[in-house]
Design a protein around this motif. Structure first.
Motif, short mmCIF file in Angstrom:
data_model
loop_
_atom_site.label_atom_id
_atom_site.label_comp_id
_atom_site.label_asym_id
_atom_site.label_seq_id
_atom_site.Cartn_x
_atom_site.Cartn_y
_atom_site.Cartn_z
N SER A 36 45.57 36.16 44.21
CA SER A 36 44.55 35.11 44.17
C SER A 36 43.64 35.34 42.96
O SER A 36 43.61 36.43 42.37
N LEU A 37 42.88 34.31 42.63
CA LEU A 37 41.92 34.45 41.52
C LEU A 37 40.91 35.55 41.83
O LEU A 37 40.52 36.30 40.93
N SER A 38 40.49 35.66 43.07
CA SER A 38 39.53 36.71 43.46
C SER A 38 40.13 38.09 43.29
O SER A 38 39.46 39.01 42.80
N GLU A 39 41.37 38.26 43.69
CA GLU A 39 42.04 39.56 43.53
C GLU A 39 42.18 39.93 42.05
O GLU A 39 41.91 41.07 41.66
N GLY A 45 37.67 43.09 36.61
CA GLY A 45 36.23 43.19 36.39
C GLY A 45 35.63 41.94 35.76
O GLY A 45 34.71 42.01 34.95
N ILE A 46 36.19 40.77 36.14
CA ILE A 46 35.67 39.49 35.66
C ILE A 46 35.41 38.60 36.86
O ILE A 46 35.74 38.96 37.99
N THR A 47 34.84 37.45 36.62
CA THR A 47 34.58 36.51 37.71
C THR A 47 35.86 35.73 38.02
O THR A 47 36.74 35.60 37.15
N PRO A 48 35.96 35.19 39.23
CA PRO A 48 37.11 34.33 39.54
C PRO A 48 37.21 33.14 38.58
O PRO A 48 38.30 32.75 38.18
N GLN A 49 36.05 32.59 38.20
CA GLN A 49 36.05 31.47 37.25
C GLN A 49 36.59 31.94 35.89
O GLN A 49 37.33 31.21 35.23
N ASP A 53 39.84 30.42 34.07
CA ASP A 53 39.80 29.87 32.71
C ASP A 53 40.89 30.47 31.83
O ASP A 53 41.57 29.76 31.09
N ILE A 54 41.04 31.79 31.89
CA ILE A 54 42.07 32.46 31.08
C ILE A 54 43.46 31.98 31.49
O ILE A 54 44.30 31.66 30.64
N ILE A 55 43.71 31.90 32.78
CA ILE A 55 45.01 31.46 33.30
C ILE A 55 45.29 30.02 32.89
O ILE A 55 46.39 29.69 32.43
N LYS A 56 44.29 29.15 33.02
CA LYS A 56 44.46 27.74 32.66
C LYS A 56 44.76 27.59 31.18
O LYS A 56 45.69 26.87 30.79
#
Length: 109
Positions: A36-39, A45-49, A53-56
């Motif tokens: 998941s984005l949270s995992e 050590g970054i935010t889920p957002q 953003d990096i994945i998108k």
């Protein structure tokens, strides 16, 4: 959704080396390892957002590579043609058809 995940995984296999190491790693985590984005955010050590953003951006970059280069489409068409050749060769019962079928099987592999 599953089809999009498969597409991104395929594009990643083809064009992944053109991404930064971090982009490639996060895409692999998200699309191939189903994190998941949270995992991912916790691990990096970054935010889920930030992870999103990096994945998108990386997924968009892969799509742009495919639009310009078309390798995945070419591979898929080649596989389709090989499948058709195999199917047609199986309908013909002679030695040449068997040889053609074997060659088609090699192309598919």
């Amino acid at each position: 959704m599953a089809q999009k995940n498969l597409r991104i995984s395929t594009l990643l296999d083809c064009y992944g080396e053109l991404l930064t190491n971090k982009q490639k790693y996060l895409l692999e985590c998200y699309y191939n390892e189903d994190l998941s984005l949270s995992e991912i955010a916790d691990n990096e050590g970054i935010t889920p957002q930030g992870a999103r953003d990096i994945i998108k951006r990386a997924a968009d970059r892969l799509e742009k590579y495919e639009q310009k280069l078309g390798f995945v489409e070419y591979i898929e068409q080649t596989e389709d043609y090989a499948e058709k050749i195999l199917s047609l060769s199986e309908q013909i019962a002679d030695e040449r058809a068997i040889e053609i079928g074997n060659i088609a099987k090699q192309i598919i592999r």
